[in-house]
Write a protein that holds these residues in place. Structure first.
Motif, PDB file in Angstrom:
ATOM      1  N   GLY A 167       9.079  -2.990  16.111  1.00 55.52           N
ATOM      2  CA  GLY A 167       9.740  -3.648  14.986  1.00 55.52           C
ATOM      3  C   GLY A 167       8.742  -4.258  14.012  1.00 55.52           C
ATOM      4  N   ILE A 168       7.726  -4.905  14.546  1.00 59.07           N
ATOM      5  CA  ILE A 168       6.691  -5.516  13.686  1.00 59.07           C
ATOM      6  C   ILE A 168       5.932  -4.431  12.932  1.00 59.07           C
ATOM      7  CG2 ILE A 168       4.505  -6.768  13.735  1.00 59.07           C
ATOM      8  CD1 ILE A 168       5.722  -8.439  16.068  1.00 59.07           C
ATOM      9  N   ALA A 169       5.576  -3.355  13.624  1.00 59.46           N
ATOM     10  CA  ALA A 169       4.836  -2.268  12.978  1.00 59.46           C
ATOM     11  C   ALA A 169       5.660  -1.643  11.853  1.00 59.46           C
ATOM     12  CB  ALA A 169       4.453  -1.214  14.007  1.00 59.46           C
ATOM     13  N   LEU A 170       6.923  -1.357  12.106  1.00 56.15           N
ATOM     14  CA  LEU A 170       7.786  -0.777  11.076  1.00 56.15           C
ATOM     15  C   LEU A 170       7.949  -1.720   9.898  1.00 56.15           C
ATOM     16  CD1 LEU A 170      10.596   0.881  13.227  1.00 56.15           C
ATOM     17  CD2 LEU A 170       8.960   2.059  11.761  1.00 56.15           C
ATOM     18  N   LEU A 171       8.115  -2.992  10.174  1.00 57.23           N
ATOM     19  CA  LEU A 171       8.272  -3.979   9.119  1.00 57.23           C
ATOM     20  C   LEU A 171       7.023  -4.056   8.242  1.00 57.23           C
ATOM     21  CD1 LEU A 171      10.135  -6.152   7.930  1.00 57.23           C
ATOM     22  CD2 LEU A 171       9.144  -7.760   9.536  1.00 57.23           C
ATOM     23  N   LEU A 172       5.857  -4.102   8.858  1.00 57.24           N
ATOM     24  CA  LEU A 172       4.604  -4.193   8.098  1.00 57.24           C
ATOM     25  C   LEU A 172       4.329  -2.930   7.286  1.00 57.24           C
ATOM     26  CD1 LEU A 172       2.290  -6.019  10.652  1.00 57.24           C
ATOM     27  CD2 LEU A 172       3.380  -6.966   8.604  1.00 57.24           C
ATOM     28  N   VAL A 173       4.553  -1.774   7.883  1.00 56.37           N
ATOM     29  CA  VAL A 173       4.350  -0.521   7.161  1.00 56.37           C
ATOM     30  C   VAL A 173       5.341  -0.424   6.001  1.00 56.37           C
ATOM     31  CG1 VAL A 173       4.568   1.991   7.330  1.00 56.37           C
ATOM     32  CG2 VAL A 173       3.327   0.735   9.076  1.00 56.37           C
ATOM     33  N   GLY A 174       6.583  -0.814   6.258  1.00 53.59           N
ATOM     34  CA  GLY A 174       7.589  -0.806   5.195  1.00 53.59           C
ATOM     35  C   GLY A 174       7.204  -1.722   4.047  1.00 53.59           C
ATOM     36  N   LEU A 175       6.686  -2.899   4.368  1.00 57.15           N
ATOM     37  CA  LEU A 175       6.257  -3.823   3.310  1.00 57.15           C
ATOM     38  C   LEU A 175       5.100  -3.253   2.506  1.00 57.15           C
ATOM     39  CD1 LEU A 175       6.521  -7.253   5.156  1.00 57.15           C
ATOM     40  CD2 LEU A 175       8.009  -6.380   3.346  1.00 57.15           C
ATOM     41  N   LEU A 176       4.168  -2.603   3.179  1.00 56.39           N
ATOM     42  CA  LEU A 176       3.054  -1.967   2.471  1.00 56.39           C
ATOM     43  C   LEU A 176       3.568  -0.878   1.533  1.00 56.39           C
ATOM     44  CD1 LEU A 176       0.058  -1.499   1.918  1.00 56.39           C
ATOM     45  CD2 LEU A 176       0.034   0.013   3.922  1.00 56.39           C
ATOM     46  N   TRP A 177       4.487  -0.056   2.009  1.00 53.22           N
ATOM     47  CA  TRP A 177       5.041   1.013   1.174  1.00 53.22           C
ATOM     48  C   TRP A 177       5.833   0.447   0.000  1.00 53.22           C
ATOM     49  CZ3 TRP A 177       6.970   4.653   5.632  1.00 53.22           C
ATOM     50  CH2 TRP A 177       5.861   5.282   6.206  1.00 53.22           C
ATOM     51  N   ILE A 178       6.519  -0.664   0.208  1.00 51.58           N
ATOM     52  CA  ILE A 178       7.231  -1.316  -0.895  1.00 51.58           C
ATOM     53  C   ILE A 178       6.233  -1.745  -1.968  1.00 51.58           C
ATOM     54  CG2 ILE A 178       8.494  -3.409  -1.552  1.00 51.58           C
ATOM     55  CD1 ILE A 178       9.933  -3.168   1.207  1.00 51.58           C
ATOM     56  N   LEU A 179       5.155  -2.389  -1.543  1.00 56.16           N
ATOM     57  CA  LEU A 179       4.148  -2.853  -2.493  1.00 56.16           C
ATOM     58  C   LEU A 179       3.472  -1.688  -3.206  1.00 56.16           C
ATOM     59  CD1 LEU A 179       2.550  -5.750  -0.426  1.00 56.16           C
ATOM     60  CD2 LEU A 179       4.115  -5.953  -2.365  1.00 56.16           C
ATOM     61  N   GLN A 180       3.198  -0.615  -2.493  1.00 57.96           N
ATOM     62  CA  GLN A 180       2.590   0.555  -3.124  1.00 57.96           C
ATOM     63  C   GLN A 180       3.573   1.212  -4.089  1.00 57.96           C
ATOM     64  OE1 GLN A 180       1.219   2.711   0.396  1.00 57.96           O
ATOM     65  NE2 GLN A 180      -0.882   2.302  -0.218  1.00 57.96           N
ATOM     66  N   GLY A 181       4.803   1.360  -3.661  1.00 57.48           N
ATOM     67  CA  GLY A 181       5.810   1.977  -4.522  1.00 57.48           C
ATOM     68  C   GLY A 181       6.066   1.172  -5.785  1.00 57.48           C
ATOM     69  N   GLY A 185       3.795  -0.452  -7.272  1.00 58.61           N
ATOM     70  CA  GLY A 185       2.562  -0.431  -8.049  1.00 58.61           C
ATOM     71  C   GLY A 185       1.713  -1.671  -7.900  1.00 58.61           C
ATOM     72  N   LEU A 186       1.995  -2.488  -6.883  1.00 56.23           N
ATOM     73  CA  LEU A 186       1.243  -3.720  -6.670  1.00 56.23           C
ATOM     74  C   LEU A 186      -0.002  -3.519  -5.812  1.00 56.23           C
ATOM     75  CD1 LEU A 186       4.273  -6.107  -6.123  1.00 56.23           C
ATOM     76  CD2 LEU A 186       2.919  -5.782  -8.202  1.00 56.23           C
ATOM     77  N   VAL A 187      -0.030  -2.418  -5.044  1.00 49.85           N
ATOM     78  CA  VAL A 187      -1.196  -2.058  -4.241  1.00 49.85           C
ATOM     79  C   VAL A 187      -1.609  -0.663  -4.685  1.00 49.85           C
ATOM     80  CG1 VAL A 187      -2.042  -1.549  -1.919  1.00 49.85           C
ATOM     81  CG2 VAL A 187      -0.479  -3.453  -2.272  1.00 49.85           C
ATOM     82  N   GLY A 188      -2.829  -0.533  -5.126  1.00 45.20           N
ATOM     83  CA  GLY A 188      -3.295   0.743  -5.656  1.00 45.20           C
ATOM     84  C   GLY A 188      -4.114   1.538  -4.669  1.00 45.20           C
ATOM     85  N   PHE A 214      -1.718   7.916  -3.380  1.00 49.17           N
ATOM     86  CA  PHE A 214      -0.785   8.774  -4.111  1.00 49.17           C
ATOM     87  C   PHE A 214       0.607   8.150  -4.184  1.00 49.17           C
ATOM     88  CE2 PHE A 214      -0.268   9.929   0.302  1.00 49.17           C
ATOM     89  CZ  PHE A 214       1.097  10.160   0.434  1.00 49.17           C
ATOM     90  N   MET A 215       0.862   7.144  -3.348  1.00 46.99           N
ATOM     91  CA  MET A 215       2.165   6.474  -3.320  1.00 46.99           C
ATOM     92  C   MET A 215       2.293   5.404  -4.398  1.00 46.99           C
ATOM     93  SD  MET A 215       2.844   5.955   0.727  1.00 46.99           S
ATOM     94  CE  MET A 215       1.213   5.794   1.395  1.00 46.99           C
ATOM     95  N   THR A 216       1.184   5.008  -5.013  1.00 43.85           N
ATOM     96  CA  THR A 216       1.183   3.911  -5.971  1.00 43.85           C
ATOM     97  C   THR A 216       2.065   4.239  -7.169  1.00 43.85           C
ATOM     98  OG1 THR A 216      -1.034   3.266  -5.308  1.00 43.85           O
ATOM     99  CG2 THR A 216      -0.269   2.460  -7.430  1.00 43.85           C
ATOM    100  N   GLY A 217       3.012   3.351  -7.429  1.00 42.08           N
ATOM    101  CA  GLY A 217       3.886   3.484  -8.587  1.00 42.08           C
ATOM    102  C   GLY A 217       4.988   4.511  -8.430  1.00 42.08           C
TER     103      GLY A 217
END
Length: 58
Positions: A5-19, A21-24, A27-30
């Protein structure tokens, strides 16, 4: 289950930030697709984590 659960939550948060455009640097950025995938992944992680927190430790 808590670790998953923690791993999925953290990865999901990273993908949200990349999507968003907050983390560059990826290829997922923006990309809106990765924002949505991140939201679903983080929600799934929160659900798994919540279910793991309700059960007594095994």
């Amino acid at each position: 289950m808590r670790g998953l659960g923690i791993a999925l939550l953290l990865v999901g948060l990273l993908w949200i930030l990349q999507g968003a455009g907050l983390v560059g640097g990826s290829f997922m950025t923006g990309q809106r697709r990765w924002l949505l995938i991140g939201i679903v992944t983080a929600a799934l992680g929160a659900a798994v984590l919540g279910r793991g927190m309700r059960r007594p430790g095994r």
